[in-house]
Design a protein around this motif. Structure first.
Motif, short mmCIF file in Angstrom:
data_model
loop_
_atom_site.label_atom_id
_atom_site.label_comp_id
_atom_site.label_asym_id
_atom_site.label_seq_id
_atom_site.Cartn_x
_atom_site.Cartn_y
_atom_site.Cartn_z
N VAL A 88 0.84 -1.21 0.00
CA VAL A 88 0.00 0.00 0.00
C VAL A 88 0.87 1.25 0.00
O VAL A 88 0.57 2.23 -0.69
N GLU A 89 1.97 1.23 0.74
CA GLU A 89 2.89 2.38 0.75
C GLU A 89 3.48 2.60 -0.64
O GLU A 89 3.62 3.75 -1.08
N LEU A 90 3.80 1.53 -1.34
CA LEU A 90 4.31 1.66 -2.70
C LEU A 90 3.28 2.33 -3.60
O LEU A 90 3.61 3.25 -4.37
N LEU A 91 2.03 1.93 -3.50
CA LEU A 91 0.96 2.55 -4.29
C LEU A 91 0.76 4.01 -3.89
O LEU A 91 0.48 4.86 -4.74
N ARG A 92 0.93 4.31 -2.61
CA ARG A 92 0.81 5.69 -2.15
C ARG A 92 1.92 6.55 -2.74
O ARG A 92 1.68 7.65 -3.22
N GLU A 93 3.14 6.03 -2.75
CA GLU A 93 4.27 6.74 -3.34
C GLU A 93 4.06 7.00 -4.83
O GLU A 93 4.52 8.00 -5.35
N GLU A 94 3.37 6.09 -5.50
CA GLU A 94 3.08 6.23 -6.92
C GLU A 94 1.90 7.18 -7.18
O GLU A 94 1.59 7.50 -8.32
N GLY A 95 1.22 7.60 -6.12
CA GLY A 95 0.09 8.51 -6.26
C GLY A 95 -1.21 7.83 -6.63
O GLY A 95 -2.17 8.50 -7.00
N LEU A 96 -1.27 6.51 -6.52
CA LEU A 96 -2.49 5.78 -6.89
C LEU A 96 -3.51 5.73 -5.76
O LEU A 96 -4.70 5.57 -6.00
N VAL A 97 -3.04 5.84 -4.52
CA VAL A 97 -3.93 5.83 -3.36
C VAL A 97 -3.50 6.92 -2.39
O VAL A 97 -2.36 7.40 -2.45
N HIS A 98 -4.41 7.29 -1.52
CA HIS A 98 -4.09 8.23 -0.44
C HIS A 98 -4.82 7.81 0.82
O HIS A 98 -5.87 7.17 0.76
N VAL A 99 -4.22 8.17 1.95
CA VAL A 99 -4.77 7.79 3.24
C VAL A 99 -5.59 8.95 3.80
O VAL A 99 -5.14 10.10 3.77
N VAL A 100 -6.78 8.63 4.27
CA VAL A 100 -7.61 9.59 4.98
C VAL A 100 -7.66 9.12 6.43
O VAL A 100 -8.22 8.05 6.71
N ARG A 101 -7.03 9.89 7.29
CA ARG A 101 -6.92 9.49 8.69
C ARG A 101 -8.30 9.20 9.28
O ARG A 101 -9.23 9.98 9.15
#
Length: 79
Positions: free
Chosen positions: A54-67
């Motif tokens: 998931v962190e890899l996908l976040r770094e790629e801009g494909l996902v983001h975390v909503v606290r």
């Protein structure tokens, strides 16, 4: 889908599966990806492996975390 004996690290294999689901619309923009527990059940992977993917996908801009809400497909609209 996931080859535990293959040369590609498991987190990269999982990221590729999730990336494909995003690309083909199975995981639509602005909708959450499956929870860690759901991914553990589906793929039989360790929590750390899933978090790494998931962190890899976040770094790629494909996902983001909503606290407090989860991890969503697409870029946040408020940034």
């Amino acid at each position: 889908m996931i080859d535990p004996d293959g040369p590609t690290p498991l987190y990269q294999q999982l990221a590729a599966v999730l990336r494909e689901r995003i690309d083909n619309g199975q995981l639509p923009v602005n909708r959450p990806i499956p929870s860690i527990a759901q991914l553990q059940q589906e793929f039989g992977l360790a929590r750390g492996t899933i978090l790494h993917a998931v962190e890899l996908l976040r770094e790629e801009g494909l996902v983001h975390v909503v606290r407090g809400r989860g991890t969503f497909v697409g870029k946040p609209t408020d940034q």
